[in-house]
Motif scaffolding. Structure first.
Motif, PDB file in Angstrom:
ATOM      1  N   LYS A   1     -15.463   1.504   7.105  1.00 57.57           N
ATOM      2  CA  LYS A   1     -14.273   1.601   6.236  1.00 57.57           C
ATOM      3  C   LYS A   1     -14.644   1.695   4.743  1.00 57.57           C
TER       4      LYS A   1
ATOM      5  N   ILE B   1       0.819  -1.225   0.000  1.00 61.28           N
ATOM      6  CA  ILE B   1       0.000   0.000   0.000  1.00 61.28           C
ATOM      7  C   ILE B   1       0.854   1.279   0.000  1.00 61.28           C
TER       8      ILE B   1
ATOM      9  N   PHE C   1      -7.149   2.118  -7.155  1.00 61.79           N
ATOM     10  CA  PHE C   1      -6.358   2.148  -5.920  1.00 61.79           C
ATOM     11  C   PHE C   1      -7.252   1.829  -4.722  1.00 61.79           C
TER      12      PHE C   1
ATOM     13  N   ALA D   1      -7.546   2.865   5.437  1.00 62.62           N
ATOM     14  CA  ALA D   1      -7.373   1.479   4.983  1.00 62.62           C
ATOM     15  C   ALA D   1      -6.927   0.561   6.113  1.00 62.62           C
ATOM     16  N   TYR D   2      -6.270   1.149   7.124  1.00 56.44           N
ATOM     17  CA  TYR D   2      -5.740   0.315   8.205  1.00 56.44           C
ATOM     18  C   TYR D   2      -6.718   0.172   9.379  1.00 56.44           C
TER      19      TYR D   2
ATOM     20  N   VAL E   1      -5.265   6.188   2.873  1.00 53.75           N
ATOM     21  CA  VAL E   1      -4.289   5.208   3.356  1.00 53.75           C
ATOM     22  C   VAL E   1      -4.482   4.985   4.855  1.00 53.75           C
TER      23      VAL E   1
ATOM     24  N   LEU F   1      -7.122  -0.909  -1.214  1.00 58.45           N
ATOM     25  CA  LEU F   1      -7.527  -0.442   0.110  1.00 58.45           C
ATOM     26  C   LEU F   1      -8.732  -1.178   0.687  1.00 58.45           C
ATOM     27  N   LEU F   2      -9.637  -1.645  -0.188  1.00 49.89           N
ATOM     28  CA  LEU F   2     -10.854  -2.290   0.336  1.00 49.89           C
ATOM     29  C   LEU F   2     -10.593  -3.735   0.756  1.00 49.89           C
TER      30      LEU F   2
ATOM     31  N   ALA G   1       0.526   3.987  -2.822  1.00 54.93           N
ATOM     32  CA  ALA G   1       0.057   5.333  -2.467  1.00 54.93           C
ATOM     33  C   ALA G   1       1.013   6.374  -3.063  1.00 54.93           C
TER      34      ALA G   1
END
Lengths: 198, 99
Positions: free
Chosen positions: B49, A62, A192, B42-43, B39, A197-198, A66
């Motif tokens: 989310k 990631i 992206f 995402a965590y 970003v 991210l998902l 990014a």
């Protein structure tokens, strides 16, 4: 300025019964078809992912991606600024921003190739190893192909700029290239999120 | 007409319906901030989310379309052409997402 000059945009352009520049109209129609192409690919990817184990995207990097997203956003900014530059008649600035766009685009593609090589050589994610892998490489490689075509188009636009073919009243080819490039950026923004991210 | 302010000079030099370089830079800053926020999100874990990430991606895409691609300032026909496929695309993606 020719008789065909649009009162709406100030660009020299072919005569159009719609009052719109035909080149720009054609590009928007093309982008509408591209929306449908990528939507089908994304829907296919989501279906393939749903048939595999959850969390299959945890092998993806990631932070690196990014950074790559930031690179592509930078390239969109430089394209937008190149259009602004030629609108003001600043030909040198136009060339410089287009060179930067080429540099950012090439960087994006290089990082994507690096990602592919890393994932495949380590065996963590291959196109033949899982449905998620097949979907991942299918969608991102079609996008990468669009970036590659954009780089060729950007190079041609730079050559035309160096030949002095653009002016504050005639810059539609720069703008049409920009529309394509921004669309490629939008597709990546969506990819992206959905893939990484998902 | 004398424009001592570079932004005013730029406004005068280009068609009134196109944004200035300052607007482009502001949009760029917004895109970078949203990418960093994505970003971070995402965590985190939880049901919020996915809607958050999809919402931020949609805002980023709209910023590029409206400002970088000039759709906010251009003919409404272009907007119609570009957004018309969404009638098919949004249900398709939605069905794929909720499977």
């Amino acid at each position: 300025m020719s008789e065909a000059t649009s009162a709406v945009t100030g660009h020299e352009q072919p005569i159009s019964t719609t009052g719109l520049d035909n080149r720009k109209l054609g590009m928007w129609l093309f982008l509408a078809t591209e929306v449908m192409l990528f939507s089908a690919l994304i829907a296919g990817f989501l279906d393939m992912r749903s048939r595999g184990p959850a969390g299959a995207n945890h092998v993806l990097n990631i932070p690196l991606t990014a950074f790559n997203t930031w690179v592509l956003i930078c390239s969109s900014l430089t394209v937008a600024l190149s259009v602004a530059a030629i609108q003001q008649g600043k030909a040198k600035r136009l060339r410089n921003f287009l060179f930067l766009t080429l540099l950012f685009g090439a960087t994006f593609l290089s990082i994507q190739v690096f990602e592919y090589v890393t994932l495949i050589s380590s065996g963590e994610l291959t196109p033949w190893g899982s449905l998620f892998g097949a979907g991942f490489y299918m969608v991102t490689s079609v996008h990468g192909l669009h970036v590659f075509i954009g780089l060729i188009w950007c190079t041609l636009t730079i050559i035309w700029a160096m030949q002095g073919k653009f002016s504050p009243t005639e810059y539609m080819r720069v703008e049409v290239f920009g529309l394509y490039w921004h669309f490629v950026d939008i597709v990546w923004i969506i990819l992206f999120t959905i893939i990484y991210l998902l | 007409m004398n424009h001592s302010d570079p932004v005013e000079a730029e406004k005068a030099a280009k068609p009134h319906h196109y944004p200035t370089s300052r607007t482009y830079l502001l949009v760029f800053a917004g895109l970078v901030v949203l990418t960093l926020a994505e970003v971070g999100v995402a965590y985190i874990e939880g049901g919020i989310k996915a809607p958050l990430l999809l919402g931020m991606a949609a805002i980023k895409a709209l910023m590029v379309i409206l400002f970088f691609m000039h759709l906010k300032y251009d003919s409404r026909w272009f907007a119609f052409i570009f957004f018309a496929p969404m009638a098919l695309v949004i249900p398709l993606i939605w069905i794929s997402l909720i499977r």
